[in-house]
Scaffold this active site. Structure first.
Site, PDB file in Angstrom:
ATOM      1  N   TYR A 226       0.835  -1.203   0.000  1.00 54.11           N
ATOM      2  CA  TYR A 226       0.000   0.000   0.000  1.00 54.11           C
ATOM      3  C   TYR A 226       0.868   1.251   0.000  1.00 54.11           C
ATOM      4  O   TYR A 226       0.628   2.189  -0.773  1.00 54.11           O
ATOM      5  CB  TYR A 226      -0.915  -0.004   1.222  1.00 54.11           C
ATOM      6  CG  TYR A 226      -1.815   1.200   1.325  1.00 54.11           C
ATOM      7  CD1 TYR A 226      -2.998   1.277   0.607  1.00 54.11           C
ATOM      8  CD2 TYR A 226      -1.473   2.269   2.161  1.00 54.11           C
ATOM      9  CE1 TYR A 226      -3.824   2.387   0.702  1.00 54.11           C
ATOM     10  CE2 TYR A 226      -2.292   3.379   2.268  1.00 54.11           C
ATOM     11  CZ  TYR A 226      -3.462   3.437   1.536  1.00 54.11           C
ATOM     12  OH  TYR A 226      -4.271   4.550   1.628  1.00 54.11           O
TER      13      TYR A 226
ATOM     14  N   LYS B  67       1.065   4.139  -2.943  1.00 59.21           N
ATOM     15  CA  LYS B  67       0.778   5.563  -2.735  1.00 59.21           C
ATOM     16  C   LYS B  67       1.992   6.431  -3.069  1.00 59.21           C
ATOM     17  O   LYS B  67       1.834   7.584  -3.489  1.00 59.21           O
ATOM     18  CB  LYS B  67       0.294   5.787  -1.297  1.00 59.21           C
ATOM     19  CG  LYS B  67      -1.087   5.192  -1.035  1.00 59.21           C
ATOM     20  CD  LYS B  67      -2.145   5.744  -1.993  1.00 59.21           C
ATOM     21  CE  LYS B  67      -3.542   5.240  -1.674  1.00 59.21           C
ATOM     22  NZ  LYS B  67      -4.594   5.834  -2.518  1.00 59.21           N
TER      23      LYS B  67
END
Length: 259
Positions: A157, A161
């Site tokens: 994750y 990002k």
């Protein structure tokens, strides 16, 4: 309400819940025609009902952000109903935590496909529509503080990002000559259904002490964000107030990491 977005048509991916729903309601309150693009069409329709009941204008479309054909179809449905597209929020995203040494290829690939590739596809397809209209438009991406400072159980994750931030900067450089701005905002800990699932996943991993409450405890302003806390910045980035801003990432995290 100041009607800063009157007659503007804006797509919000992942608009059926969480941050996306909060953004959509805020945009509609400022006069925008809002299109909720979500895999969960029922959830998107629920937000549409909230918006229309409040006197706003909204449409729900089913879109898988990692599927270029679906993204293009969502944009086409938007233009068919409202005549044009003015701003596009690449907001849809997901997380599935794993301990660092246990991360699998499938876990990494799924998260990167939705969170990073989805932003690339959305940016490209929105830009094509802006260019077909004669140029000009706004693309706004949902990054995260995890893209600036990574977390052990959120490695894919965090990487995704960080990719969103890089795609924001690259898109800004590529599209500025056509009058298209590309910016992002980076939330911290936001009370959404995503975090409810993350807390459950972390508990199963034996890392319950690394969840929502633990991370929120370090926020200088003393509380986690609600989706409505994100909306004012989203409205700003979608409006003419931000016309001279591009390639930027605005943190909305209550004072968590101070970078």
């Amino acid at each position: 309400m100041t009607n800063r977005l009157t007659a503007k048509t804006i797509i919000v991916t992942g608009g059926g819940s969480g941050i996306g729903a909060g953004i959509a309601r805020g945009l509609a309150a400022e006069g925008a025609n809002v299109v909720l693009a979500d895999l969960d069409l029922e959830a998107a329709h629920s937000v549409v009902d909230q918006i229309t009941t409040a006197g706003g204008s909204a449409l729900a479309v089913r879109v898988d952000v990692s599927d270029r054909v679906a993204v293009a179809a969502g944009i086409a449905a938007t233009v068919e109903k409202y005549g044009r597209l003015d701003a596009y929020f690449n907001n849809a995203g997901m997380n599935s935590p794993m301990k660092f040494l246990e991360i699998t290829e499938s876990n990494f690939e799924l998260i990167m496909r939705i969170n990073a590739l989805g932003v690339l596809i959305g940016t490209q397809e929105a830009a094509k529509q802006f260019l077909a209209q004669g140029g000009g438009g706004k693309i706004i991406n949902t990054a995260s503080i995890a893209g600036r400072t990574a977390f052990a159980s959120f490695a894919p994750y965090s990487a995704s990002k960080a990719a969103v931030i890089s795609l924001t900067q690259a898109g800004a450089r590529s599209l500025a000559g056509d009058g298209i701005t590309v910016n992002a905002f980076a939330p911290g800990v936001v009370a959404t259904p995503l975090w409810t699932k993350l807390d459950s996943d972390l508990e199963k991993m034996g890392e319950g002490d690394a969840g929502f409450d633990s991370m929120a405890a370090g926020i200088l302003l003393g509380r986690p964000a609600q989706p409505e806390d994100i909306a004012p910045t989203a409205i700003f980035l979608a409006s003419s107030d931000s016309d001279y801003i591009t390639g930027q990432v605005i943190a909305i995290e209550g004072g968590m990491i101070l970078v």
